[in-house]
Design a protein around this motif. Structure first.
Motif, PDB file in Angstrom:
ATOM      1  N   GLU A   1       0.834  -1.212   0.000  1.00  0.00           N
ATOM      2  CA  GLU A   1       0.000   0.000   0.000  1.00  0.00           C
ATOM      3  C   GLU A   1       0.863   1.254   0.000  1.00  0.00           C
ATOM      4  O   GLU A   1       0.459   2.280  -0.507  1.00  0.00           O
ATOM      5  CB  GLU A   1      -0.890   0.014   1.245  1.00  0.00           C
ATOM      6  N   LEU A   2       2.021   1.171   0.632  1.00  0.00           N
ATOM      7  CA  LEU A   2       2.907   2.340   0.713  1.00  0.00           C
ATOM      8  C   LEU A   2       3.552   2.613  -0.634  1.00  0.00           C
ATOM      9  O   LEU A   2       3.740   3.773  -1.031  1.00  0.00           O
ATOM     10  CB  LEU A   2       3.999   2.120   1.763  1.00  0.00           C
TER      11      LEU A   2
ATOM     12  N   PRO B   1       1.569   5.172  -3.468  1.00  0.00           N
ATOM     13  CA  PRO B   1       1.602   6.635  -3.265  1.00  0.00           C
ATOM     14  C   PRO B   1       3.011   7.207  -3.252  1.00  0.00           C
ATOM     15  O   PRO B   1       3.229   8.314  -3.775  1.00  0.00           O
ATOM     16  CB  PRO B   1       0.911   6.838  -1.921  1.00  0.00           C
ATOM     17  N   ILE B   2       3.979   6.427  -2.703  1.00  0.00           N
ATOM     18  CA  ILE B   2       5.364   6.932  -2.684  1.00  0.00           C
ATOM     19  C   ILE B   2       5.849   7.145  -4.119  1.00  0.00           C
ATOM     20  O   ILE B   2       6.445   8.177  -4.454  1.00  0.00           O
ATOM     21  CB  ILE B   2       6.310   5.968  -1.931  1.00  0.00           C
TER      22      ILE B   2
ATOM     23  N   ARG C   1       4.028   7.719  -6.761  1.00  0.00           N
ATOM     24  CA  ARG C   1       3.338   8.878  -7.359  1.00  0.00           C
ATOM     25  C   ARG C   1       3.951  10.184  -6.883  1.00  0.00           C
ATOM     26  O   ARG C   1       4.202  11.118  -7.666  1.00  0.00           O
ATOM     27  CB  ARG C   1       1.856   8.849  -7.011  1.00  0.00           C
ATOM     28  N   VAL C   2       4.223  10.231  -5.560  1.00  0.00           N
ATOM     29  CA  VAL C   2       4.842  11.464  -5.013  1.00  0.00           C
ATOM     30  C   VAL C   2       6.174  11.719  -5.695  1.00  0.00           C
ATOM     31  O   VAL C   2       6.470  12.844  -6.110  1.00  0.00           O
ATOM     32  CB  VAL C   2       5.027  11.315  -3.482  1.00  0.00           C
TER      33      VAL C   2
ATOM     34  N   GLN D   1       5.736  13.201  -9.144  1.00  0.00           N
ATOM     35  CA  GLN D   1       5.348  14.615  -9.129  1.00  0.00           C
ATOM     36  C   GLN D   1       6.495  15.501  -8.680  1.00  0.00           C
ATOM     37  O   GLN D   1       6.672  16.612  -9.168  1.00  0.00           O
ATOM     38  CB  GLN D   1       4.122  14.789  -8.231  1.00  0.00           C
ATOM     39  N   LEU D   2       7.332  14.966  -7.762  1.00  0.00           N
ATOM     40  CA  LEU D   2       8.515  15.720  -7.325  1.00  0.00           C
ATOM     41  C   LEU D   2       9.465  15.926  -8.493  1.00  0.00           C
ATOM     42  O   LEU D   2      10.013  17.011  -8.674  1.00  0.00           O
ATOM     43  CB  LEU D   2       9.239  14.969  -6.192  1.00  0.00           C
TER      44      LEU D   2
ATOM     45  N   LEU E   1       8.689  16.107 -11.595  1.00  0.00           N
ATOM     46  CA  LEU E   1       8.106  17.140 -12.462  1.00  0.00           C
ATOM     47  C   LEU E   1       8.346  18.522 -11.868  1.00  0.00           C
ATOM     48  O   LEU E   1       8.739  19.462 -12.552  1.00  0.00           O
ATOM     49  CB  LEU E   1       6.608  16.907 -12.642  1.00  0.00           C
TER      50      LEU E   1
ATOM     51  N   VAL F   1      12.082  21.089  -2.169  1.00  0.00           N
ATOM     52  CA  VAL F   1      11.879  19.878  -2.983  1.00  0.00           C
ATOM     53  C   VAL F   1      12.956  18.826  -2.656  1.00  0.00           C
ATOM     54  O   VAL F   1      12.662  17.631  -2.511  1.00  0.00           O
ATOM     55  CB  VAL F   1      11.850  20.211  -4.471  1.00  0.00           C
TER      56      VAL F   1
ATOM     57  N   ILE G   1      12.136  17.235   0.588  1.00  0.00           N
ATOM     58  CA  ILE G   1      11.041  16.268   0.445  1.00  0.00           C
ATOM     59  C   ILE G   1      11.560  14.976  -0.187  1.00  0.00           C
ATOM     60  O   ILE G   1      11.264  13.859   0.257  1.00  0.00           O
ATOM     61  CB  ILE G   1       9.889  16.865  -0.396  1.00  0.00           C
TER      62      ILE G   1
ATOM     63  N   ASP H   1      13.310  12.817   2.306  1.00  0.00           N
ATOM     64  CA  ASP H   1      12.391  12.113   3.211  1.00  0.00           C
ATOM     65  C   ASP H   1      11.664  10.979   2.500  1.00  0.00           C
ATOM     66  O   ASP H   1      11.399   9.926   3.089  1.00  0.00           O
ATOM     67  CB  ASP H   1      11.377  13.106   3.795  1.00  0.00           C
ATOM     68  N   MET H   2      11.338  11.204   1.191  1.00  0.00           N
ATOM     69  CA  MET H   2      10.657  10.142   0.445  1.00  0.00           C
ATOM     70  C   MET H   2      11.569   8.927   0.290  1.00  0.00           C
ATOM     71  O   MET H   2      11.118   7.787   0.386  1.00  0.00           O
ATOM     72  CB  MET H   2      10.213  10.645  -0.951  1.00  0.00           C
TER      73      MET H   2
ATOM     74  N   GLU I   1      13.784   8.047   2.370  1.00  0.00           N
ATOM     75  CA  GLU I   1      13.787   7.378   3.675  1.00  0.00           C
ATOM     76  C   GLU I   1      12.548   6.498   3.832  1.00  0.00           C
ATOM     77  O   GLU I   1      12.614   5.366   4.320  1.00  0.00           O
ATOM     78  CB  GLU I   1      13.811   8.451   4.766  1.00  0.00           C
ATOM     79  N   LEU I   2      11.375   7.025   3.401  1.00  0.00           N
ATOM     80  CA  LEU I   2      10.121   6.265   3.502  1.00  0.00           C
ATOM     81  C   LEU I   2      10.174   4.985   2.682  1.00  0.00           C
ATOM     82  O   LEU I   2       9.663   3.941   3.089  1.00  0.00           O
ATOM     83  CB  LEU I   2       8.954   7.119   2.977  1.00  0.00           C
TER      84      LEU I   2
END
Lengths: 261, 261
Positions: A221-222, A225-226, A228-229, A232-233, A235, A249, A252, A255-256, A258-259
């Motif tokens: 599930e994670l 969205p990760i 997709r983020v 967009q980052l 872009l 940016v 962010i 951190d992404m 890291e996630l």
């Protein structure tokens, strides 16, 4: 299993001994005269013959025959006066009435003929017949004890086979084989233990499976969205940004990463 | 437990019966003459008296006394010729030699005096003495069976208490009480089963705890970076952005909300 074995063995031996004692006691108490009558049957038959002998040929001949009879049966004969302290009043009355009285196993009082004296018949301990009888009783009890020991060993073996079977299932389950189950075959079952173990195994197995599924689902599930983020980052990064905005940016992005790990 | 009970009961009853049969067989086989001698002791004592009676007063008197003796002992007397088919040659030789021979329990052959005939002594089945003896044997065996039934019930109770104890621990564990353990007290133990169960409970308990810890750790590890990303997104949003860039930021915000849930 040593404790169980001892419980089995002493349980059956003790109860059996109690049973024998209770039986002997009941026989003596419920049918006391009868017990005596059975044991004294032969002796009283002999006394009636001796009565006849005395009537025809006198007391000494009858005494002699009694001595011969006693010898053949491994008994000693002791002639005693009627007031001998070993002869209770109650017993003396019985001997006077019946000619014989039963004192205890193989111990009898008899009188016959002129009834001037009373005779005490008792086992001659040195006669082989009594020694043999004693040996026989000892061998019989030893056989019983041996049988009970053997029985306990067999029962323990029977139980141990089942314990081992359930033990193996428990060990396999602990080692991570969550499909391990105990046999519910009647010949392997230990009461409801096997059933309960399997119910527990079902529940715990399901719980662990759901834990794993949950972990997998969360990871899955994670990921979407990760991703997709991050697109967009990318872009955003490729568009025109101020230095300040670029640092946001980049933060962010870090951190992404890291996630995602 | 029914199956276990039957195993216990028939195990001990069957083995006990086997033991009694083996004992009786061994006694007859290892000391055959002796067994007969013991059983015939009284009879042969009587025969020696009757020999003496016959010598002094003739066979009819002796026959009469034998009849009286037999009657007192619940026996029937059957005078038979020496060539009666019921009397085997071997048995006949024994009677000739010793005056008495043991046929089976309470069945004897005797001869005395002029030895013109042989007498068969056998229980008079209508005599109360034998009926009583039969009842006594029946009661004795029933007492034994009752004792073994009682014993089996007691042993099952003893085992059931332990089974229940382990069963309760299993149920509690299945219901989610991962601290539930079986007693390892010797008086509650079922072989190594309790120990094995506890080892399994330790392992499974630890496994489930680690699963939970992992889930918690994962949730915690996600929260911090998500929060940081959200802060930076807020800053980005409040800075000057083109419409295109704003749509990217809004998209990222949406996905972050999804991650946080």
């Amino acid at each position: 299993m040593k404790r169980l074995y001892l419980e089995f063995f002493f349980g059956v031996s003790g109860l059996f001994l109690l049973c024998v004692l209770a039986f002997a006691f009941a026989m003596r108490t419920l049918a006391p005269d009868y017990e005596g009558e059975v044991e004294i049957g032969y002796v009283s038959g002999v006394v009636s013959i001796l009565d006849d002998v005395e009537a025809q040929r006198g007391q000494p001949v009858a005494d002699n025959l009694l001595a011969g009879f006693a010898k053949r049966n491994g008994l000693t004969v002791t002639p005693l006066p009627w007031d001998d302290p070993a002869l209770s009043v109650e017993m003396a009355n019985k001997v006077r009435r019946l000619g014989t009285a039963y004192q205890s196993d193989n111990h009898y009082w008899v009188t016959f003929g002129d009834r001037a004296r009373v005779y005490y018949l008792a086992p001659d301990e040195s006669a082989s017949i009594w020694q043999h009888a004693e040996t026989k009783v000892a061998v019989m009890w030893l056989s019983f004890l041996f049988t009970f020991a053997l029985y306990s060993a067999l029962m323990i073996r029977l139980l141990a086979r089942r314990f081992n079977q359930l033990e193996r299932a428990t060990l396999a389950f602990a080692e991570g084989d969550f499909h391990a189950r105990a046999s519910e075959n009647p010949k392997d079952r230990l009461g409801r233990l096997n059933l309960r173990f399997n119910q527990m195994a079902d529940k715990i197995g399901a719980l662990i499976a759901s834990h794993k599924q949950l972990s997998n689902a969360v990871a899955h599930e994670l990921r979407t969205p990760i991703f997709r983020v991050q697109c967009q980052l990318d872009l955003l990064e490729s568009s025109e940004l101020s230095a300040q905005q670029q640092s946001y940016v980049a933060g962010i992005n870090e951190d992404m990463d890291e996630l995602e790990a």
